[in-house]
Design an enzyme around this catalytic site. Structure first.
Site, PDB file in Angstrom:
ATOM      1  CD  GLU A  33       4.022   7.187  -0.835  1.00 49.27           C
ATOM      2  OE1 GLU A  33       3.588   8.345  -0.691  1.00 49.27           O
ATOM      3  OE2 GLU A  33       3.823   6.516  -1.857  1.00 49.27           O
TER       4      GLU A  33
ATOM      5  CB  CYS B 279       2.222  -4.849  -2.720  1.00 49.88           C
ATOM      6  SG  CYS B 279       1.443  -3.737  -3.893  1.00 49.88           S
ATOM      7  CG  HIS B 280       3.828  -0.097  -3.268  1.00 48.04           C
ATOM      8  ND1 HIS B 280       2.773  -0.688  -3.927  1.00 48.04           N
ATOM      9  CD2 HIS B 280       4.234   0.929  -4.045  1.00 48.04           C
ATOM     10  CE1 HIS B 280       2.555  -0.055  -5.058  1.00 48.04           C
ATOM     11  NE2 HIS B 280       3.419   0.935  -5.165  1.00 48.04           N
TER      12      HIS B 280
ATOM     13  CE1 TYR C 264       0.679  -3.119  -8.981  1.00 45.80           C
ATOM     14  CE2 TYR C 264       1.922  -1.078  -9.181  1.00 45.80           C
ATOM     15  CZ  TYR C 264       0.838  -1.866  -9.537  1.00 45.80           C
ATOM     16  OH  TYR C 264      -0.067  -1.402 -10.446  1.00 45.80           O
TER      17      TYR C 264
ATOM     18  N   GLY D 154       0.838  -1.190   0.000  1.00 48.48           N
ATOM     19  CA  GLY D 154       0.000   0.000   0.000  1.00 48.48           C
ATOM     20  C   GLY D 154       0.876   1.244   0.000  1.00 48.48           C
ATOM     21  NE  ARG D 155      -1.273   7.144  -0.553  1.00 50.69           N
ATOM     22  CZ  ARG D 155      -2.464   7.582  -0.132  1.00 50.69           C
ATOM     23  NH1 ARG D 155      -3.565   7.055  -0.603  1.00 50.69           N
ATOM     24  NH2 ARG D 155      -2.552   8.553   0.735  1.00 50.69           N
TER      25      ARG D 155
END
Length: 186
Positions: free
Chosen positions: A91, A117-118, A137, A87-88
């Protein structure tokens, strides 16, 4: 069974936190979910990422996910394994030095780590991935390669294990990702 730490943050991908958190508990593992600056009982907002034929995933509001441990009290040495959802959240979590120290602990101690993923963004910010086979991802491929890893471009339902690191491109890989991670825990 294993004692597992799960690192979360606001706008973590909904399935990528909920499914492993619940599935690993159902397998008998003790899973503690933490987030910087939050305590047991606080929650993080999640985002639902879906694949609907666009150039990238779409994003919709998800659920509130209740944390069951306090970040400030966490001693990574007390845990057997680490889960890093996507997800975000990764980051900005990668900007938190304490989060990076926690990830470094698991990677340098050669404890099982599962990232999806992320989540690879957090791994790449914390340690060299030199010589490892890592999936994520596809938009994270440049960071994975810059961290020294061999990016493995998998079908969205697949996962790869390299030593004690299990990675996958996105939540449709949960059955395979969790199966491979569970094999490292038993």
């Amino acid at each position: 069974m294993a004692k597992i730490l799960l690192i979360a943050g606001d706008f973590v991908e909904d399935y990528e936190i909920m499914v492993p958190f619940q599935a690993l508990q159902a397998m008998g593992h003790d899973v503690h979910a933490i987030c910087p600056d939050k305590r047991e009982g606080d929650s993080v907002k999640t985002a639902i990422h879906d694949f609907e034929g666009d150039q990238t995933y779409s994003e919709k509001p998800g659920h509130n996910f209740a944390l069951n441990a306090t970040f400030a009290d966490t001693d990574p040495a007390a845990y057997d394994a680490l889960v890093v959802p996507g997800g975000r959240a990764p980051e900005y979590l990668r900007l938190d030095e304490r989060v990076l120290d926690i990830v470094r602990h698991f990677m340098t101690a050669d404890k099982p780590v599962a990232a999806i993923c992320h989540g690879a963004q957090l791994l790449a910010a914390a340690v060299s991935l030199e010589g490892r086979r890592v999936s994520a991802y596809p938009a994270c491929a440049p960071e994975v390669r810059l961290a020294g890893a061999n990016f493995v471009d998998l079908e969205v339902t697949q996962a790869v294990t390299c030593g004690k690191l299990v990675t996958a491109p996105a939540w449709p890989a949960h059955p395979e990702w969790l199966r491979q991670f569970h094999a490292l825990l038993t």
